[in-house]
Structure formats: C-alpha cells, structure tokens
Scaffold this active site. Sequence first.
Site, short mmCIF file in Angstrom:
data_model
loop_
_atom_site.label_atom_id
_atom_site.label_comp_id
_atom_site.label_asym_id
_atom_site.label_seq_id
_atom_site.Cartn_x
_atom_site.Cartn_y
_atom_site.Cartn_z
N SER A 1 30.44 53.50 25.75
CA SER A 1 29.26 54.27 25.38
C SER A 1 28.05 53.98 26.25
O SER A 1 27.09 54.75 26.25
CB SER A 1 28.90 54.01 23.91
N ASP B 1 19.22 52.36 19.05
CA ASP B 1 19.79 52.46 17.71
C ASP B 1 20.30 51.13 17.16
O ASP B 1 21.01 51.10 16.16
CB ASP B 1 20.94 53.48 17.70
N HIS C 1 22.66 50.15 21.21
CA HIS C 1 22.56 50.70 22.56
C HIS C 1 21.12 50.65 23.06
O HIS C 1 20.19 50.93 22.29
CB HIS C 1 23.06 52.15 22.59
#
Length: 402
Positions: free
Chosen positions: A48, A351, A354
């Site tokens: 991610s 968040d 990340h």
Amino acid sequence: MAMASSASVSVSGRGGGFLLPAAVLLAVAVVHARGAPCVPRVFSFGDSLADTGNFPFLYGNDSREPALRTPYGETFFRRATGRFSDGRLIVDFIADTMGLPFVRPYLSGRTAEDFASGANFAVGGAMALGPDFFRGRGVPMGDRMHLDVEMKWFHDLLDLLCPADRADCTGMMNQSLFLVGEIGGNDYNIPLLSRVPFEKIRTFTPSVVAKISSTVTELIGLGAKTLVVPGNLPIGCVPNYLMIFKSDKKEDYELETGCLRWMNEFSKYHNRLLIDELEKLRKFHRGVSIIYADYYGAAMEIYRSPEQFGIDHPLAACCGGGGPYGVSMTARCGYGEYKVCDDPQKYGSWDGFHPSEAAYKGIAIGLLRGTYTQPSISTTISSCPQLTELGSSVEYKVLYDL
C-alpha cells in the site's frame, strides 16, 4: 508502514476531471518543459505504500474498506484513487520528477499502449512472502497478495508488450527504472497485529529479505539494469503502534523523536539484512545499478525536524479516532465515528498506518536528491537534468510546493 482503480490521475489532468491549482500547473510546467523523460518507463512493485490503484480492481465491492472512498485522496486528487493516503505517494513523486505521468496500475490497463510509460503492480496489503510460509509456522493467514503474484502479472505484461519474442523487450528492460518495494512491511504487520510473539516475528526477516533478493535477481535476469530497492520505514513512529504498544517505561521511547525504540530497532535490523544482501547482488551483477532507498533515514529526518517539512504533528494521524496520536481502538479513517483534521499537510500520518502526502513528499525529496539512496540515484541516472538540478534551492522549493 504498509497495510492492508480507476486509471491513475496525472498532474497533467489525465482522467482527473478537476482543475489544478495554479501553483501545481507551474511546477508541472517546470518539470515537463525539459523535454524527453529521464527514463522511458517506471515499473513498480510493492504494497500500500506504492499502490496507485490496483486495490480497487481486486476489492472494489468491499464496502468495509475505507481506502476505496473519500476522505482518502482528498488532498491532491479530490477523490479516492486506491492510494492509501490523502494524496500522492513516493512513486508518484519519482515518476513526475523523471518527466513521466503517474504510473498506471496494472489492472487498469488492457493494451500495450496503456503501458507506454510503465506499470505499477503494487497492491495494498501485499506481502513479500506467500501465505503458506506463515501457515507453515503456525501464524493464521488468509489468502493475500504477494510478490510472486505481482511478478506473474509482470510476466503477463511482457507477453503483451512483446508477443512475438520476449527478447524484443530487452531494450525496454535495460532502459527502464524498477522500484522493488517497499515490500515486506506486511510480513511483520499482520503477525504483530495478531500478537504473534515478537521473537518469532524476528525470525521471519531472513526469509523476507531472501524473497526481495530473488525478485531483484529475476528482474535482472529479464534485462533490468536500474533497480531501486527500498528498506522499511521506522515502524516505531507509526501512530497505531504507538497506541497499541503504549508503554509506561520512558526508556522504551526515543528521546529525540518519541518513537518506540524497540520497534525502530527492528526496522533497522530488517534494513541491515537487506543492505547486506544487495551488496552481495552487486558483486554478482557488475553491470547493474542496484540502488538501496533508505526510507528509514529519509523518514527520520521528518520525525527529528518536522518543522523543516511544515509538519506540526509528526506522530499523529490526520484521519482517525482522535487521542494523542490521532487514532483509537473504536474508529479508524473512513470507518465509525472518525475525525479528519483541517490541514493534512501538518500531519506525518494520514490514517494511523500510512504516511500523509506531506511525509511522502519529504521522503521522496530525500531520495531524489541522492541523500538517502546508495548509490545516489541522482548520479546513477546521469542523463536526468531534473535530478541534477534538484539540489538547488529553487528547484527544491518548486518540487516541495507541489
């Protein structure tokens, strides 16, 4: 830190449908007015931290996944793109500096023309090792994306680009830039969150590094000549881990940053093994540039001197459940009764797991200027005036103001 599309949106407006601010247009003009790109293509693998939009093609119907909707993407794209942040990622800044559009997610393309500037195979939640590795060691693990699957996609793409003969792709491979990671973070994150004993998790690291190494070796065998291999970020500075592993012992925290010392030591352990492995690969492949990207060092600049990056809250999440680190056990960004800050650029985390676009930007600049790449990317890709000029104060400010 990496946890678990529509075509990616470029700063030149491809697929965006919104107007760009004048400052962005000016900066883009500075980058792209120079002519031909520094490299013809960028190929990216990872999780991610690098996924520019493959995740929605795999999990687009999962209404439980907040990254598939706003406020993700709100800072730059004004919509969710499948990126696990409020805006751009390191790979976006690298591609833009190289004079290329943002790297297209592999699953969003169909024809060879779709991949004229490269492809991104990274997927949010991906691991370096396959799930069977963990199951065989007593760690519960569902089916997850991993490097072998991403490499299968890459082989499929080569068949698309060079259908008659793979040898026809040799020139393209020689000239392209390969970003192999960041990958491996989830090989630790998922066991950590499952409360697998830390001593056991540490034993996974040689296998994680070996998988990264074998992937680099496979790409070199296919013709890759310039590869950037990132290390892990300082996971002891991740807001969710600061909350989950909160300690009453002052010695558990770094005095200078407030990050968890033992977790950062683990990140450094992974990175030391990776650095040693890449040095071995260089001896076997003398004509190949294998560049270590020191994500840890570049990120620690932000945690040590956040004010230099315009960040006021380096250890807090902009989007989450509140509390001292901007996260809670009852709400997360996009899920439950979450809160969103007024200015994401003032936060080191988006968040709780990340980085924010502001943090990614700071890390990318450290890499592109050559400070945190070994050997320096700015000297390795010597035909790139953007990299040569990046060290000057004017160019630094233009990129940073994007």
